[in-house]
Design a protein around this motif. Structure first.
Motif, PDB file in Angstrom:
ATOM      1  N   GLY A   7       0.829  -1.190   0.000  1.00 54.88           N
ATOM      2  CA  GLY A   7       0.000   0.000   0.000  1.00 54.88           C
ATOM      3  C   GLY A   7       0.863   1.239   0.000  1.00 54.88           C
ATOM      4  N   ARG A  32      -8.856   9.996  -2.625  1.00 55.97           N
ATOM      5  CA  ARG A  32      -8.547   8.670  -3.180  1.00 55.97           C
ATOM      6  C   ARG A  32      -8.292   7.648  -2.083  1.00 55.97           C
ATOM      7  NH1 ARG A  32      -3.912   8.275  -5.596  1.00 55.97           N
ATOM      8  NH2 ARG A  32      -4.561   6.669  -7.053  1.00 55.97           N
ATOM      9  N   GLU A  34      -8.458   4.835   0.832  1.00 56.19           N
ATOM     10  CA  GLU A  34      -9.274   3.668   1.199  1.00 56.19           C
ATOM     11  C   GLU A  34      -9.409   3.578   2.719  1.00 56.19           C
ATOM     12  OE1 GLU A  34      -8.379   0.273  -2.017  1.00 56.19           O
ATOM     13  OE2 GLU A  34      -6.593   1.221  -1.184  1.00 56.19           O
ATOM     14  N   VAL A  35      -8.394   4.118   3.405  1.00 57.18           N
ATOM     15  CA  VAL A  35      -8.416   4.149   4.870  1.00 57.18           C
ATOM     16  C   VAL A  35      -7.982   5.557   5.297  1.00 57.18           C
ATOM     17  CG1 VAL A  35      -7.454   3.185   7.003  1.00 57.18           C
ATOM     18  CG2 VAL A  35      -7.746   1.714   4.989  1.00 57.18           C
ATOM     19  N   ASP A  53     -17.059   4.782   0.933  1.00 62.47           N
ATOM     20  CA  ASP A  53     -16.771   3.445   1.461  1.00 62.47           C
ATOM     21  C   ASP A  53     -15.394   3.349   2.126  1.00 62.47           C
ATOM     22  OD1 ASP A  53     -15.311   3.731  -0.811  1.00 62.47           O
ATOM     23  OD2 ASP A  53     -15.900   1.821  -1.730  1.00 62.47           O
ATOM     24  N   ALA A  54     -14.684   4.474   2.249  1.00 61.43           N
ATOM     25  CA  ALA A  54     -13.373   4.433   2.910  1.00 61.43           C
ATOM     26  C   ALA A  54     -13.568   4.143   4.395  1.00 61.43           C
ATOM     27  CB  ALA A  54     -12.646   5.760   2.723  1.00 61.43           C
ATOM     28  N   GLU A  55     -12.618   3.386   4.956  1.00 56.70           N
ATOM     29  CA  GLU A  55     -12.681   3.107   6.386  1.00 56.70           C
ATOM     30  C   GLU A  55     -12.141   4.324   7.136  1.00 56.70           C
ATOM     31  OE1 GLU A  55     -11.018  -0.135   9.653  1.00 56.70           O
ATOM     32  OE2 GLU A  55     -10.497  -0.382   7.550  1.00 56.70           O
ATOM     33  N   HIS A  80      -2.172  -1.528   7.685  1.00 53.93           N
ATOM     34  CA  HIS A  80      -2.974  -1.198   6.497  1.00 53.93           C
ATOM     35  C   HIS A  80      -2.102  -1.041   5.265  1.00 53.93           C
ATOM     36  CE1 HIS A  80      -6.971  -0.959   8.188  1.00 53.93           C
ATOM     37  NE2 HIS A  80      -6.448  -0.385   9.260  1.00 53.93           N
ATOM     38  N   LYS A  85      -3.362  -1.113   1.169  1.00 53.28           N
ATOM     39  CA  LYS A  85      -4.335  -0.021   1.130  1.00 53.28           C
ATOM     40  C   LYS A  85      -3.696   1.349   0.836  1.00 53.28           C
ATOM     41  CE  LYS A  85      -8.186  -2.077   2.544  1.00 53.28           C
ATOM     42  NZ  LYS A  85      -8.287  -3.395   2.001  1.00 53.28           N
ATOM     43  N   ARG A  86      -4.528   2.220   0.259  1.00 50.07           N
ATOM     44  CA  ARG A  86      -4.139   3.636   0.160  1.00 50.07           C
ATOM     45  C   ARG A  86      -4.622   4.290   1.458  1.00 50.07           C
ATOM     46  NH1 ARG A  86      -6.108   3.143  -5.057  1.00 50.07           N
ATOM     47  NH2 ARG A  86      -8.091   4.024  -4.390  1.00 50.07           N
TER      48      ARG A  86
END
Ligand code: SAH
Length: 518
Positions: A7, A32, A34-35, A53-55, A80, A85-86
């Protein structure tokens, strides 16, 4: 088995509080992500910028019996990152100014995870600026230091040399210093700094809750207690603090720092909100109406047929919502703007004309006064091919709209066909924070762009608008002003040009003339 690709972590400075103060690069990374692992000091509104939908992980929250310690945060980022993940690590201010960003970057490098640092506007400079205090100023301060006030200066092991800093730097900016302010002020005076030196505290800088307290080094600790100043706050010592009255945001721009209620629909609020933000105000969005479609299918098909047969001389649009609802409905029945070619088009005002233009339709007539009476007068004055006497006029509009327009047109000899498009209804649910701000009397300026926003807001507030009694009331036009009066609010500003721009211009002029400098 293929290995999970690595990531990537972006260490992003969120700025001092105002979500608008993140950098362009920081926002791009956030959009952009994801977390997102965020701090207490990062503006909550920024979290909305991450994909839905990003955590979202709160690194300042309690886990078990303690708040997450730095090693746990580092481990979280590494985990992560290893999972491919990004990850955006969002930190208040700048990540490297007392943000422990350096430790996180080193932990990531040790784990072999790529990391990019995106600096932010530190509260030590930007937060102070929003409080009206420049860290340097020609002939007043040529140097500054940013110091942690976390340690109790009376402890022998304290690492900050207040005695040496006291006189060697012009501007001292102390972060995390509210709890130790007595000791810090005393240590600076003991170190030789004049007790009469200007000093200030800026609490919750660059947010709507910002408070600024100015005093002197000798008196600031007591003043802070009296004013109940709490963290997060910036403590600044130096002659620049004496410039605060001259550089206070409200002194520089009359709308700065004002909480302005915006009651338009969510879809329409953005132009007004952006304009207000650009002037330094804090828009409070409380959409007081929702557009509920009320189109009768059979009636609409009949209208479409009549349009095709060229049976109307004029179609009159009385709001941007009517334009959109009407053309959307035409489109859904398989038709389009070509059906309007056989008749002339009147837009009640420039806002409605703009909504037509957005659909590539020219208005043939835009009355000078954008209210029903203005439309009647302008249409009644048309001659020859455009005359309304004996002509059929289509009037698509909101349920419950005023009768002035159809009555007036009929009195002038026209045959008016009204068609209901939508109901401007109160929203099913209003944002609780905005509602609470109104109820608590925290609104400085309330804007109303249609009578239904006035009525619906009253409904949302349980029937009465008294929490807005001390606010400046701004209406887009005389009809809306009348609705405000009916609900016990006396408008201070009624726009002459009934558009958003006209309303903001009128508000600006009003506030300017009441700021003591107009
Ligand atoms: N990295 C951050 C500082 C983190 S240390 C930065 O660059 O701004 C936390 C301290 O910063 C707080 O105790 C307070 O002193 C200061 N601070 C951060 N945001 C602030 C704000 N909006 N208003 C006042 N002080 C703030």
């Amino acid at each position: 088995m293929t290995a999970t690709p690595l990531g990537h972590v972006w260490l992003v400075g969120a700025g001092p509080g105002d979500p608008g103060l993140i950098t362009v690069a920081g926002l791009a990374a956030l959009r952009r992500a994801e977390v997102v692992v965020y701090d207490r000091l990062a503006a909550p509104a920024l979290l909305d910028e991450a994909p839905a939908d990003a955590e979202r992980i709160d690194a300042g929250k309690r886990v078990g019996d303690h708040t997450m310690i730095q090693d746990e945060i580092n481990a979280l980022l590494v985990t992560h990152g290893l999972a491919g993940k990004r990850v955006v690590r969002l930190k208040g201010g700048d990540p490297f100014v007392f943000g422990r960003g350096g430790e996180e970057a080193i932990a990531l490098a040790d784990a072999g995870i790529p990391c990019v640092v995106i600096p932010g506007v530190t509260s030590a400079i930007g937060g102070l600026a929003r409080g009206g205090i420049p860290v340097t100023h020609r002939a007043v301060a040529t140097s500054f230091a940013v110091i942690t006030g976390h340690e109790d200066p009376s402890k022998p092991e304290a690492g900050v040399h207040w005695d040496r800093l006291a006189t060697s730097v012009d501007t001292l900016v102390v972060l995390m210093g509210v709890g130790n302010i007595d000791g810090i002020a005393a240590a600076l005076i003991a170190g030789g700094r004049d007790a009469a030196t200007p000093a200030a505290l800026v609490q919750q800088a660059s947010t709507p809750a910002q408070r600024v307290l100015t005093s002197t080094l000798g008196e600031i600790a007591a003043a802070a207690r009296d004013a109940k100043i709490e963290a997060p706050a910036l403590f600044v010592v130096g002659d620049v603090a004496g410039l605060q009255p001259l550089l206070d945001p409200a002194h520089l721009a009359p709308l700065a720092g004002k909480r302005v209620l915006v009651t338009r629909t969510r879809a329409q609020a953005s132009t007004l909100a952006d304009t207000l933000r650009a002037e330094g105000a804090w828009p409070v969005l409380l959409p007081a109406l929702e557009i509920e479609e009320r189109i009768d299918g059979d009636a609409f098909r009949e209208v479409a047929r009549n349009l095709m047969l060229g049976r109307y001389r004029w179609t009159v649009f009385t709001s941007p919502n009517a334009v959109d609802a009407f053309l959307d409905a035409l489109w859904e029945t398989g038709g389009d703007a070509r059906l309007l070619r056989g008749n002339l088009i009147c837009a009640i005002g420039p806002g409605t004309a703009r909504a037509l233009a957005a659909r590539h339709i020219h208005a043939d007539l835009i009355p000078t006064e954008a209210i029903g009476e203005g439309v009647v007068a302008a249409l009644a004055a048309r001659q020859g091919e455009e005359a309304i006497a004996g002509a059929r006029i289509l009037l698509p509009r909101a349920e419950g709209a005023r009768d002035v327009l159809p009555d007036g047109l009929r009195a002038a000899g026209a045959e008016v066909e009204e068609m209901t498009l939508y109901l401007a209804a109160p929203p099913a649910a209003a944002p609780p924070e905005a509602l609470a701000a109104v109820r608590a009397g925290k609104i400085d300026i309330a804007t109303f762009t249609s009578s239904s926003t006035v009525r619906n807001l009253a409904t949302l507030l349980g029937g009465d608008l008294s929490p807005l009694r001390s606010a400046t009331i701004v209406c887009i036009g005389p009809i809306v002003a009348e609705a405000a009066r009916e609900h016990g609010l006396e408008p201070h500003v009624v726009a002459e040009e009934h558009t958003i721009e006209g309303m903001v211009a009128a508000l600006r002029a009003y506030v300017h003339s009441h700021s003591g400098r107009g």
